[in-house]
Design an enzyme around this catalytic site. Structure first.
Site, PDB file in Angstrom:
ATOM      1  N   HIS A  83      56.526  50.556  17.715  1.00 58.90           N
ATOM      2  CA  HIS A  83      55.456  50.959  16.860  1.00 58.90           C
ATOM      3  C   HIS A  83      55.324  50.406  15.541  1.00 58.90           C
ATOM      4  CE1 HIS A  83      58.259  53.049  13.601  1.00 58.90           C
ATOM      5  NE2 HIS A  83      58.852  53.446  14.803  1.00 58.90           N
ATOM      6  N   CYS A  95      63.618  54.133  17.332  1.00 59.44           N
ATOM      7  CA  CYS A  95      62.547  53.442  17.789  1.00 59.44           C
ATOM      8  C   CYS A  95      62.717  51.899  17.168  1.00 59.44           C
ATOM      9  CB  CYS A  95      61.164  53.895  17.200  1.00 59.44           C
ATOM     10  SG  CYS A  95      61.059  55.497  18.069  1.00 59.44           S
TER      11      CYS A  95
END
Length: 235
Positions: A186, A202
């Site tokens: 992301h 992440c």
């Protein structure tokens, strides 16, 4: 005894020879002092290219300001590199040891991006696929994260997209088969975090870079996350 004008001619020849040697020496020293630049670019052209690459994106749903490149080590700027590994074109490789993400391309090339990764205890590794892709996604913290950080309870049903959303401008969702790993590739506005281990697992890229990756990556693209560095992916 040699004529007087003969001495003048000899002196003139010496002076001419000396001047030639000085000029040659200056030329050699100028060449020796040249600065080697990446891809044959001058430093000013290179900086100009990166300033353009990471400049404002006013046409986005939420206009993105220019990235603050002073907060990022230049080695983490997006770059086309050689690829000599076994993965097929269209594969995403995350090398957590070097804090790089590679998207393999045809003809022995790969696009390389600097990333921020999960801090110790929050790493994920192995093979997965990109099951979903979302522009300006909603962020929903996992229950385990809310338990660790109760102040996130207000986002249990999701945090709306925007410039303050932790997933940034784009998100690519990693699945093992049909199981959501809960890990994402992301965007981020926190430039300082690129090249560091700071997230809850992440993999984060600059928003400019995740937009570029999003456009290049099809759904179901394979992903390999490696922790030990292993083979040298690109140079």
């Amino acid at each position: 005894m040699a004529p007087r004008n003969s001495h003048r001619k000899d002196a003139s020849r010496v002076n001419d020879l000396t001047r030639r040697r000085v000029l040659i020496g200056l030329g050699a020293s100028t060449l020796a002092g040249c600065t080697a630049t990446t891809d044959g670019e001058s430093p000013s052209l290179g900086l100009s290219r990166y300033a353009s690459m990471y400049g404002p994106l006013p046409d986005e749903q939420f206009p993105i300001p220019a990235a603050n490149l002073s907060k990022i080590d230049p080695k983490y700027y997006r770059k086309l590199v050689n690829y000599r590994g076994p993965e097929q074109p269209g594969t995403i490789i995350v090398n957590t040891a070097e804090k790089y993400l590679f998207l393999t391309l045809p003809d022995g090339k790969a696009m390389r991006y600097g990333v921020g990764i999960g801090r110790e205890g929050f790493e994920w590794g192995g093979r997965a696929r990109i099951a979903w892709k979302r522009p300006w996604p909603t962020w929903t913290p996992p229950a385990e994260m809310i338990e660790r950080e109760p102040e996130l309870e207000k986002y249990r049903e999701g945090k709306e997209p925007g410039l303050d959303n932790p997933l940034g401008a784009r998100a690519l969702y990693l699945f093992e088969g049909n199981r959501d790993t809960l890990y994402r590739l992301h965007g981020t506005f926190q430039e300082w975090s690129i090249g560091k281990a700071v997230s809850s697992g992440c993999v984060r890229l600059l928003n400019h870079d995740v937009i570029d990756l999003y456009e290049r990556t099809p759904k179901n693209a394979p992903v390999l996350v490696k922790h030990d560095g292993g083979e040298r992916v690109g140079v």
